[in-house]
Design an enzyme around this catalytic site. Structure first.
Site, PDB file in Angstrom:
ATOM      1  N   HIS A   1       5.809  -3.648  -7.865  1.00  0.00           N
ATOM      2  CA  HIS A   1       7.312  -3.294  -8.778  1.00  0.00           C
ATOM      3  C   HIS A   1       8.965  -3.345  -7.624  1.00  0.00           C
ATOM      4  O   HIS A   1       9.791  -3.693  -9.206  1.00  0.00           O
ATOM      5  CB  HIS A   1       6.537  -1.841  -9.225  1.00  0.00           C
ATOM      6  CG  HIS A   1       5.889  -1.573  -9.605  1.00  0.00           C
ATOM      7  ND1 HIS A   1       4.424  -0.739  -9.720  1.00  0.00           N
ATOM      8  CD2 HIS A   1       4.388  -2.175 -10.608  1.00  0.00           C
ATOM      9  CE1 HIS A   1       3.624  -0.320 -10.708  1.00  0.00           C
ATOM     10  NE2 HIS A   1       3.388  -1.851 -11.047  1.00  0.00           N
TER      11      HIS A   1
ATOM     12  N   GLU B   1       0.897  -3.197  11.257  1.00  0.00           N
ATOM     13  CA  GLU B   1       0.875  -3.195  10.204  1.00  0.00           C
ATOM     14  C   GLU B   1      -1.023  -3.101   9.526  1.00  0.00           C
ATOM     15  O   GLU B   1      -1.815  -2.656  10.053  1.00  0.00           O
ATOM     16  CB  GLU B   1       1.053  -4.716   9.319  1.00  0.00           C
ATOM     17  CG  GLU B   1       2.145  -5.073   8.617  1.00  0.00           C
ATOM     18  CD  GLU B   1       2.651  -4.500   7.860  1.00  0.00           C
ATOM     19  OE1 GLU B   1       1.649  -3.102   7.439  1.00  0.00           O
ATOM     20  OE2 GLU B   1       4.020  -4.238   6.884  1.00  0.00           O
TER      21      GLU B   1
HETATM   22  C1  LIG Z   1       3.248   3.444   4.926  1.00  0.00           C
HETATM   23  C2  LIG Z   1       3.435   2.301   4.154  1.00  0.00           C
HETATM   24  C3  LIG Z   1       4.091   1.053   4.384  1.00  0.00           C
HETATM   25  C4  LIG Z   1       3.911  -0.089   2.926  1.00  0.00           C
HETATM   26  N1  LIG Z   1       5.160  -0.771   3.598  1.00  0.00           N
HETATM   27  C5  LIG Z   1       4.669  -1.564   2.778  1.00  0.00           C
HETATM   28  C6  LIG Z   1       5.656  -3.105   2.653  1.00  0.00           C
HETATM   29  O1  LIG Z   1       6.667  -3.248   4.021  1.00  0.00           O
HETATM   30  N2  LIG Z   1       5.760  -3.947   2.423  1.00  0.00           N
HETATM   31  C7  LIG Z   1       4.782  -4.004   0.497  1.00  0.00           C
HETATM   32  O2  LIG Z   1       5.268  -4.523  -0.602  1.00  0.00           O
HETATM   33  N3  LIG Z   1       4.116  -2.581   0.430  1.00  0.00           N
HETATM   34  C8  LIG Z   1       3.895  -2.280   1.036  1.00  0.00           C
HETATM   35  N4  LIG Z   1       3.375  -0.806   0.709  1.00  0.00           N
HETATM   36  C9  LIG Z   1       2.180  -0.880  -0.070  1.00  0.00           C
HETATM   37  C10 LIG Z   1       3.172  -0.678  -1.045  1.00  0.00           C
HETATM   38  O3  LIG Z   1       4.352   1.019  -0.784  1.00  0.00           O
HETATM   39  C11 LIG Z   1       2.327   0.059  -2.425  1.00  0.00           C
HETATM   40  O4  LIG Z   1       1.257  -0.995  -2.296  1.00  0.00           O
HETATM   41  C12 LIG Z   1       2.614   0.516  -3.522  1.00  0.00           C
HETATM   42  O5  LIG Z   1       1.788   0.630  -4.646  1.00  0.00           O
HETATM   43  C13 LIG Z   1       4.058  -0.334  -4.284  1.00  0.00           C
HETATM   44  O6  LIG Z   1       4.337   0.814  -4.988  1.00  0.00           O
HETATM   45  P1  LIG Z   1       4.354  -0.132  -5.971  1.00  0.00           P
HETATM   46  O7  LIG Z   1       3.494  -0.189  -6.892  1.00  0.00           O
HETATM   47  O8  LIG Z   1       5.716   0.760  -7.156  1.00  0.00           O
HETATM   48  O9  LIG Z   1       5.105  -1.551  -6.374  1.00  0.00           O
HETATM   49  C14 LIG Z   1       3.441   0.132   2.354  1.00  0.00           C
HETATM   50  C15 LIG Z   1       2.373   1.603   2.181  1.00  0.00           C
HETATM   51  C16 LIG Z   1       2.483   2.262   3.250  1.00  0.00           C
HETATM   52  C17 LIG Z   1       1.793   4.156   2.130  1.00  0.00           C
END
Ligand SMILES: Cc1cc2nc3c(=O)[nH]c(=O)nc-3n(C[C@H](O)[C@H](O)[C@H](O)COP(=O)(O)O)c2cc1C
Length: 509
Positions: free
Chosen positions: A190, A283
């Site tokens: 998002h 990761e």
């Molecule tokens: C601890 C943690 C770290 C994360 N790091 C990343 C990251 O570096 N990049 C990324 O794109 N998603 C990362 N994610 C996954 C996203 O937060 C996840 O896909 C989430 O749905 C993104 O928000 P959105 O759906 O609003 O885009 C991470 C999730 C967690 C719980």
């Protein structure tokens, strides 16, 4: 079942820490610990397979002097289902299956936030030369990391410039220098949708804010693919049963929780000339990933924080016997979200959904009451067609409703005897979007700068009984022979004699 729930608003991260301490779920670590590799190693080794405690580090090397801006690090609170049940306001012993069912409900609910004038997060406001990200005890979580990651379990706030709806997502952010944070984001997330919307308006950068440390619903929701257009603050409100109090940022009109520990405000530039080297990082796949390369940068314009701010962070990456906070949360919320996706797509007969915590739903198991031929294909198509599948659900296994998907052996048995690859029970959906951090894909295909996303060949394992087979009179009109398990009347008969036979207490399985 939601009737048993008593939503809890902890107030802030300190309230959550107090609740954990009261339940015996927290360990205070008062011995001196080095932020440089040692702290992260402790967090990783302590987390176990969903068994480790939450950890509060109170004495961190280089950050324990009287003038330290921030002295403590909090990690690990979500790596356990008992504590997740506490977040939901449920009995800590609630089975994960019930947590999934509950999450389905509450993650589809909303309570909008409330705007307030000010709050403790404004106790300290740093701008200009006073900004120094190194003032915070950010660990070098892993020796292999490309830098100190201040954004691990942080909520990254952006907004859609057309609708003003905010998004809160977890996207890793590394300290580039005292006022710059290169971040790892996908265009399919998002935050990427928001970046596109700003770019389409001709903007060169977009406002952004990292919220570090608030109630646990921030952690839970920022890592969740809450549907586009729904603000995670609204879902946090629904989980805690009361609106989130938000204050306006100093640098722009994004809003952040008034009782957050630390907020880093800034602007994310779209200009590749401004990119900084970022990565690698230990990761979520359990591998070092996201190679070092130039990535978009947050230019920090203000930091606001509470007095004696506590830095919230986490280690990423689950391995057998070592489950991360993300993988534990994902097993609940991404199972719940997949179930809701199936419901919305109109797939009938879904009776359970589960992605085990060791990979946090990379492999997804779906249990169905099958009523027509090839229903499992509809399951896979619906899941893979949803944006929620971007970084999960690579392999989908569908079983009948006599198979307990929380039991690895049961699923494995179904795969052993109900899968026939020659009968289209294994279906590969080639070249879809996917996680650019998955080491099973070629390095070129992990280049999100080039492709916007990774490249996954997804697999459906249809481990249901094949309804394309003819019912067989030899099998009593069923498609499969009976199992070897005795008829109930025969079991009852031996049950009556069990003690007489000297076999101890009757224990039918
Ligand atoms: C601890 C943690 C770290 C994360 N790091 C990343 C990251 O570096 N990049 C990324 O794109 N998603 C990362 N994610 C996954 C996203 O937060 C996840 O896909 C989430 O749905 C993104 O928000 P959105 O759906 O609003 O885009 C991470 C999730 C967690 C719980």
């Amino acid at each position: 079942m939601t009737a048993d729930r008593k939503p809890v608003a902890f107030g802030d991260m300190r309230g959550w820490i107090d609740a954990l301490r009261a339940e015996g779920e927290l360990k205070d670590i008062n011995a001196l610990v080095d932020w440089n590799v040692e702290l992260g190693t402790i967090v990783r080794v302590a987390q176990g397979a969903g068994t480790g405690p939450a950890l509060l580090f109170n004495n961190i090397k280089d950050y324990n002097g009287p003038n330290a801006r921030s002295r403590r690090v909090f990690a690990g609170s979500m790596s356990n289902y008992r504590r997740m049940a506490m977040v939901f306001g449920m009995d800590p012993d609630t089975h994960p299956r019930e947590l999934v069912k509950l999450a389905r409900n509450i993650m589809a609910s909303t309570i909008p936030p409330k705007i307030v004038e000010t709050g403790p997060v404004k106790e300290n406001i740093l701008t200009g030369k006073d900004i120094d990200l190194f003032d915070f005890p950010t660990p070098l979580w892993n020796r292999a990391d490309g830098g100190r990651y201040i954004g691990t379990y942080a909520g990254c706030v952006t907004k859609n410039p057309d609708t003003n709806v905010m998004n809160v997502g977890a996207y890793r952010g590394m300290i580039g220098d005292k006022n710059r944070i290169p971040i790892y984001m996908y265009r399919a997330q998002h935050i990427g949708h928001h970046a596109l919307a700003w770019q389409q308006k001709g903007a060169k950068e977009m406002p952004i804010a990292y919220v570090i440390g608030w109630e646990p619903t921030l952690d839970f929701c920022s890592g969740s693919p809450v549907p586009m257009g729904v603000c995670e603050y609204d879902v946090m409100g629904a989980i805690r049963g009361t609106p989130v109090d938000l204050v306006k940022c100093e640098s722009h009109d994004l809003y952040v929780p008034a009782t957050a520990e630390i907020v880093i405000e800034g602007f994310l530039s779209f200009d590749p000339e401004t990119y900084m080297q970022e990565g690698p990082f230990a990761e979520f796949t359990g591998y070092i990933a996201g190679e070092r390369m130039p990535r978009p940068v947050v230019r920090v314009t203000a930091i606001t924080h509470r007095n004696d701010a506590i830095l919230r962070g986490t280690v990423e990456g689950a391995l057998p016997k070592s489950y991360s906070e993300n993988s534990m949360c994902s097993s609940i919320m991404r199972s719940a979200i997949a179930w809701n996706v199936l419901d919305r797509a109109g797939v009938p007969g879904v009776t359970d959904v589960w992605g085990p915590p060791v990979h946090g739903t990379m492999n997804l198991n779906v249990q169905i009451k099958q009523t027509y031929r090839n229903q499992a294909k509809q399951v896979a198509n619906a899941i893979w067609g949803s944006s929620a599948s971007h970084v999960r659900y690579k392999h989908v296994t569908v079983v009948d409703d006599d198979i307990d998907i929380h039991d690895y052996a049961a699923v494995d048995w179904a795969i052993a005897y109900r899968v026939n690859a020659g009968e289209n029970d294994i279906v590969i959906m080639p070249s879809t979007f996917g996680a650019g951090l998955d080491p099973s894909t070629r390095k070129r295909d992990r280049n999100i700068a080039l492709f916007g996303s990774g490249k996954w060949n997804r697999v459906l394992i249809d481990a249901t009984i094949n309804l394309d087979y003819d019912p067989d009179p030899d099998f009593g009109g069923n498609r499969y022979p009976p199992t070897v398990w005795p008829a109930q009347k025969d079991v009852d008969a031996v049950a009556a004699r069990w003690q007489e036979l000297g076999l101890g207490k009757w224990k039918p399985d």
